[in-house]
Design an enzyme around this catalytic site. Structure first.
Site, PDB file in Angstrom:
ATOM      1  N   LYS A 242       0.862  -1.189   0.000  1.00  0.00           N
ATOM      2  CA  LYS A 242       0.000   0.000   0.000  1.00  0.00           C
ATOM      3  C   LYS A 242       0.886   1.223   0.000  1.00  0.00           C
ATOM      4  O   LYS A 242       1.988   1.215   0.563  1.00  0.00           O
ATOM      5  CB  LYS A 242      -0.890  -0.006   1.254  1.00  0.00           C
ATOM      6  CG  LYS A 242      -2.055   0.957   1.194  1.00  0.00           C
ATOM      7  CD  LYS A 242      -3.103   0.536   0.176  1.00  0.00           C
ATOM      8  CE  LYS A 242      -4.452   0.361   0.717  1.00  0.00           C
ATOM      9  NZ  LYS A 242      -5.403  -0.382  -0.034  1.00  0.00           N
TER      10      LYS A 242
HETATM   11  N1  GLU Z   1      -7.243  -0.154  -3.526  1.00  0.00           N
HETATM   12  C1  GLU Z   1      -7.955  -1.393  -3.681  1.00  0.00           C
HETATM   13  C2  GLU Z   1      -7.933  -2.187  -2.389  1.00  0.00           C
HETATM   14  O1  GLU Z   1      -7.714  -1.661  -1.327  1.00  0.00           O
HETATM   15  C3  GLU Z   1      -7.432  -2.179  -4.890  1.00  0.00           C
HETATM   16  C4  GLU Z   1      -6.025  -2.613  -4.790  1.00  0.00           C
HETATM   17  C5  GLU Z   1      -5.477  -3.213  -6.057  1.00  0.00           C
HETATM   18  O2  GLU Z   1      -6.223  -3.469  -6.979  1.00  0.00           O
HETATM   19  O3  GLU Z   1      -4.262  -3.422  -6.101  1.00  0.00           O
HETATM   20  O4  GLU Z   1      -8.220  -3.347  -2.386  1.00  0.00           O
END
Ligand code: GLU
Length: 427
Positions: A114
């Site tokens: 993240k």
């Molecule tokens: N931001 C989304 C999540 O928290 C998608 C993450 C992604 O597709 O890598 O799951």
């Protein structure tokens, strides 16, 4: 060889502490070895960058940007990049850990990551955001790669930010790199269906829950908090399946109608608003403004906005009997205790909102092959996987007599732990 218990991590950041304590609780319940507990309670890599931006008024502001890779045991670390005033290293670490479990549970070949930038995107111009994004991209470029770290959109980011990052990295490397990011626009290596995928998955979990408890969607009522990418498509998919959406909300307030909100009108209103908000919707949407749609008179509640909204202060006022977490980390552990004591069932975030990253996996797989699927194929595969995953966690929770969050965490940890053991400690 039995190992003595290692020192366990604690954090003053609520989100990180919650992620750690849930991990330790589940790991202990599974009897996971101390070796694996130590490894998996730490992130493999935490990167902090400074991002100087020349603002429109000529001044220079330096923003803090982060990217955390919690685990790459199962594959490249996967997870979004968010822009928000609350972003810091601890928040990214908590959310990266959550992504590890999310990808593992979803059965896709990714670890968890993240990233984000601490900024106030609603008060920045497009030019400022472009400079911010491109400098962030250049500074985290060394760790991005289709086989190492694959970001996606998250809170307050979208396909546009992904294109800026992709364009910057591609120029630095001298060749196009479409598979280093997902959530791209359909016109530029994106997938039809990805934009709606998270909300569609959240709603699918809600509908599967209704099936499991023998509830007919045509007579069910729901409140959806947040009308961004996740909340809006959650509300639309539920509504298309017959569920009456009595309340929706965004940062401009909560909008309620006991007759049901016209979701199509809400989409139109947001589309016309310069900042894509519901402002003034009570006037055109035949509904009234209420204090907080978390407390709306609805049987099913879908918190799809941000973390920590269901906490010790708000939990007691919630009327819903079922909570399906569209956002990451919307419920604090003390609130969960209060809700559990009154018999409220919670479908945890990393199961409920995994449609986004499953959709990302489809996009990445297509990019690696240079192929494109139809929207029908994309959606039917997504719904099939979501239904199967919901059922697996539901059955496991029933069999082990644990709540769904614990069941999901245990299932997810097991796969990661097995692979860490197989690969060995240095990943
Ligand atoms: N931001 C989304 C999540 O928290 C998608 C993450 C992604 O597709 O890598 O799951």
């Amino acid at each position: 060889m039995k190992q003595k218990q290692q020192k366990r991590r604690k954090s003053s950041n609520v989100l990180l502490d919650t992620a750690l304590q849930e991990f330790y609780g589940a790991a202990d319940e599974m009897g996971l070895s101390e070796r694996l507990i130590s490894i998996l309670s730490h992130s493999e890599r935490r990167v902090h960058v400074s991002i100087p931006v020349e603002m429109d008024d000529g001044s220079v502001e330096v923003f803090d940007g982060y990217r955390v890779q919690h685990s790459t045991a199962l594959g490249p670390s996967k997870g979004g990049i968010r822009y928000d005033t609350e972003v810091d290293m601890d928040e990214c670490e908590a959310l990266a850990m959550l992504m590890t479990w999310k990808c593992s549970l979803a059965g896709i070949p990714y670890g968890g990551g993240k990233g984000g930038i601490c900024c106030d995107p609603l008060n920045m111009s497009k030019r400022e955001k472009e400079k911010l994004t491109r400098t962030y991209a250049a500074r985290i470029e060394p760790i991005l790669g289709r086989w190492s770290d694959v970001p996606a959109p998250d809170m307050n980011t979208s396909g546009q930010e992904m294109v800026w990052i992709l364009d910057t990295v591609s120029k630095m490397r001298g060749h196009l790199e479409p598979s280093i990011l997902t959530g791209k626009p359909v016109a530029f290596w994106g997938s039809r269906g990805r934009n709606e995928a998270t909300g569609r998955g959240v709603a699918t979990c809600g509908l599967e829950l209704m099936k499991a408890i023998g509830r007919n969607p045509d007579t069910a009522t729901a409140a959806v908090q947040g009308f961004g990418n996740v909340g809006s498509y959650t509300a639309k998919t539920l509504n298309d399946a017959g569920v009456k959406i009595v309340a929706i909300s965004d940062i401009t307030g909560s909008y309620y109608s006991s007759n049901g909100i016209d979701i199509r009108k809400a989409f139109e209103a947001v589309h016309k608003h310069p900042k894509k908000l519901l402002e003034g919707f009570d006037k055109i949407g035949n509904c009234e403004k209420i204090e907080n749609d978390l407390y709306a008179d609805a049987e099913f509640l879908f918190p799809c906005a941000r973390d920590g909204v269901i906490n010790r202060k708000t939990a007691g006022k919630i009327k819903a009997r079922y909570i399906i977490e569209g956002a990451n980390g919307p419920t604090t552990p003390d609130a969960e205790e209060i809700l559990q004591a009154s018999g409220v069932m919670i479908v945890p975030d990393f199961l409920a909102n995994s449609g986004g990253v499953i959709g990302s996996y489809f996009e990445w797989a297509q990019n690696l092959q240079g192929a494109f699927w139809s929207e029908e194929e994309y959606n039917s595969r997504l719904i099939h996987i979501m239904k199967g995953n919901f059922r697996r966690v539901w059955d496991y929770a029933e069999a082990k007599k644990v709540v769904m969050r614990r069941a999901a965490t245990m299932t997810a940890i097991q796969r990661v732990a097995d692979v860490v053991e197989m690969r060995g400690m240095f990943l």
